[in-house]
Write an enzyme that holds these catalytic residues in place. Structure first.
Site, PDB file in Angstrom:
ATOM      1  N   GLY A 298      -5.715  13.969  13.930  1.00 50.99           N
ATOM      2  CA  GLY A 298      -4.260  13.938  13.872  1.00 50.99           C
ATOM      3  C   GLY A 298      -3.681  13.820  15.264  1.00 50.99           C
TER       4      GLY A 298
ATOM      5  N   GLN B  42       2.688  15.317  21.521  1.00 47.89           N
ATOM      6  CA  GLN B  42       1.516  15.274  22.407  1.00 47.89           C
ATOM      7  C   GLN B  42       1.520  14.067  23.336  1.00 47.89           C
ATOM      8  OE1 GLN B  42      -1.151  15.997  18.823  1.00 47.89           O
ATOM      9  NE2 GLN B  42      -2.362  16.931  20.427  1.00 47.89           N
TER      10      GLN B  42
ATOM     11  N   CYS C 299      -7.845  20.911  19.524  1.00 48.79           N
ATOM     12  CA  CYS C 299      -6.617  20.150  19.748  1.00 48.79           C
ATOM     13  C   CYS C 299      -6.853  19.171  20.887  1.00 48.79           C
ATOM     14  CB  CYS C 299      -5.464  21.100  20.096  1.00 48.79           C
ATOM     15  SG  CYS C 299      -3.896  20.252  20.358  1.00 48.79           S
ATOM     16  N   LEU C 300      -6.398  17.936  20.710  1.00 47.19           N
ATOM     17  CA  LEU C 300      -6.559  16.928  21.760  1.00 47.19           C
ATOM     18  C   LEU C 300      -5.819  17.330  23.033  1.00 47.19           C
ATOM     19  CD1 LEU C 300      -6.189  13.682  19.614  1.00 47.19           C
ATOM     20  CD2 LEU C 300      -8.302  14.715  20.492  1.00 47.19           C
TER      21      LEU C 300
ATOM     22  N   HIS D 275      -1.151  22.115  11.527  1.00 48.37           N
ATOM     23  CA  HIS D 275      -1.377  22.023  12.976  1.00 48.37           C
ATOM     24  C   HIS D 275      -0.401  21.011  13.609  1.00 48.37           C
ATOM     25  CE1 HIS D 275      -4.271  21.742  16.538  1.00 48.37           C
ATOM     26  NE2 HIS D 275      -3.552  20.654  16.698  1.00 48.37           N
ATOM     27  N   GLU D 276      -0.243  19.863  12.959  1.00 48.92           N
ATOM     28  CA  GLU D 276       0.633  18.810  13.509  1.00 48.92           C
ATOM     29  C   GLU D 276       2.107  19.212  13.424  1.00 48.92           C
ATOM     30  OE1 GLU D 276      -0.925  16.880  15.174  1.00 48.92           O
ATOM     31  OE2 GLU D 276      -2.879  16.891  14.208  1.00 48.92           O
TER      32      GLU D 276
ATOM     33  N   HIS E 259       3.043  21.371  16.232  1.00 48.30           N
ATOM     34  CA  HIS E 259       3.319  20.615  17.465  1.00 48.30           C
ATOM     35  C   HIS E 259       4.784  20.185  17.510  1.00 48.30           C
ATOM     36  CE1 HIS E 259      -0.453  20.160  19.613  1.00 48.30           C
ATOM     37  NE2 HIS E 259      -1.094  19.672  18.572  1.00 48.30           N
TER      38      HIS E 259
HETATM   39  O1  GNR Z   1      -8.737  16.372  16.117  1.00 48.12           O
HETATM   40  C1  GNR Z   1      -8.306  17.469  15.739  1.00 48.12           C
HETATM   41  N1  GNR Z   1      -9.108  18.285  15.022  1.00 48.12           N
HETATM   42  C2  GNR Z   1      -8.664  19.435  14.391  1.00 48.12           C
HETATM   43  C3  GNR Z   1      -9.629  20.309  13.891  1.00 48.12           C
HETATM   44  C4  GNR Z   1      -9.247  21.456  13.244  1.00 48.12           C
HETATM   45  C5  GNR Z   1      -7.919  21.742  13.068  1.00 48.12           C
HETATM   46  C6  GNR Z   1      -6.937  20.897  13.561  1.00 48.12           C
HETATM   47  C7  GNR Z   1      -7.313  19.746  14.223  1.00 48.12           C
HETATM   48  S1  GNR Z   1      -6.099  18.650  14.811  1.00 48.12           S
HETATM   49  C8  GNR Z   1      -6.943  17.888  16.131  1.00 48.12           C
HETATM   50  C9  GNR Z   1      -6.113  16.747  16.699  1.00 48.12           C
HETATM   51  C10 GNR Z   1      -4.864  17.302  17.332  1.00 48.12           C
HETATM   52  O2  GNR Z   1      -4.833  17.914  18.350  1.00 48.12           O
HETATM   53  N2  GNR Z   1      -3.759  17.145  16.667  1.00 48.12           N
HETATM   54  O3  GNR Z   1      -2.601  17.662  17.133  1.00 48.12           O
HETATM   55 NI    NI Z   2      -3.186  19.366  18.319  1.00 45.40          NI
END
Ligand code: GNR
Ligand code: NI
Length: 168
Positions: free
Chosen positions: A46, A51, A92-93, A134-135, A138
């Protein structure tokens, strides 16, 4: 197509609150394509516009094994969350190399526009449900490490600042 630079924690811009997308037009679709390319290139499941320093309510997701099922959420809102919770490791990236447990609702319902500006209603469970939460965090300016203890957050901050200094 273009790869976009991803902000790294503790960059203060990760805490900006995203504003609704005003129009689903070709300019937005170009941004969406660049975000998808950036997400796939980084092997993420995601990516939120926050980001890449664009503070609009826009998210791209692909939790498929084959990485061929892009999901685009414009102005997404969670309309329902299960009471049931599950704790799983997240990454998270914007916080590379850090993985830790976060408790999330096991299932969510979301309403959002798609890349054609059409309303879509999504029922998600499993990894997709976790990724959506999670997204959407953000977009509110929240990074998953903020669910961890202050001690862990401090350690992660120090590690990230050091890593970013070493990069230069
Ligand atoms: O790539 C991602 N893997 C992930 C693994 C477990 C829970 C959430 C994520 S999201 C993350 C990509 C990202 O940072 N999205 O904002
Ligand atoms: Ni993230």
């Amino acid at each position: 197509m273009a790869l976009l630079p991803i902000l790294c924690y503790p960059d203060p811009r990760l805490h900006k609150v995203a504003q609704p997308v005003a129009a689903v037009d070709d300019r937005l679709r170009t941004l969406i394509d660049d975000m998808l390319e950036t997400m796939y290139d980084a092997n993420g499941i995601g990516l939120a516009a926050t980001q890449i320093d664009v503070h609009q309510r826009l998210v791209v997701i692909d939790t498929s094994e084959e990485r061929n099922q892009p999901l685009v959420l414009i102005n997404p809102e969670i309309t329902w969350m299960s009471d049931e919770r599950v704790k799983g490791d997240e990454g998270c990236l914007s916080v590379p190399g850090i993985y830790d447990g976060v408790e999330r609702a096991t299932a969510v319902k979301v309403t959002a526009l798609d890349r054609d500006g059409q309303t879509q209603n999504i029922e998600a469970e499993g990894l997709l449900a976790i990724c959506i939460q999670h997204e959407l965090d953000h977009l509110k300016g929240k990074v998953f490490v903020e669910y961890l203890s202050p001690l862990k957050q401090g350690r992660i901050k120090t590690k990230m600042v050091k890593a970013q200094k070493a990069e230069r």
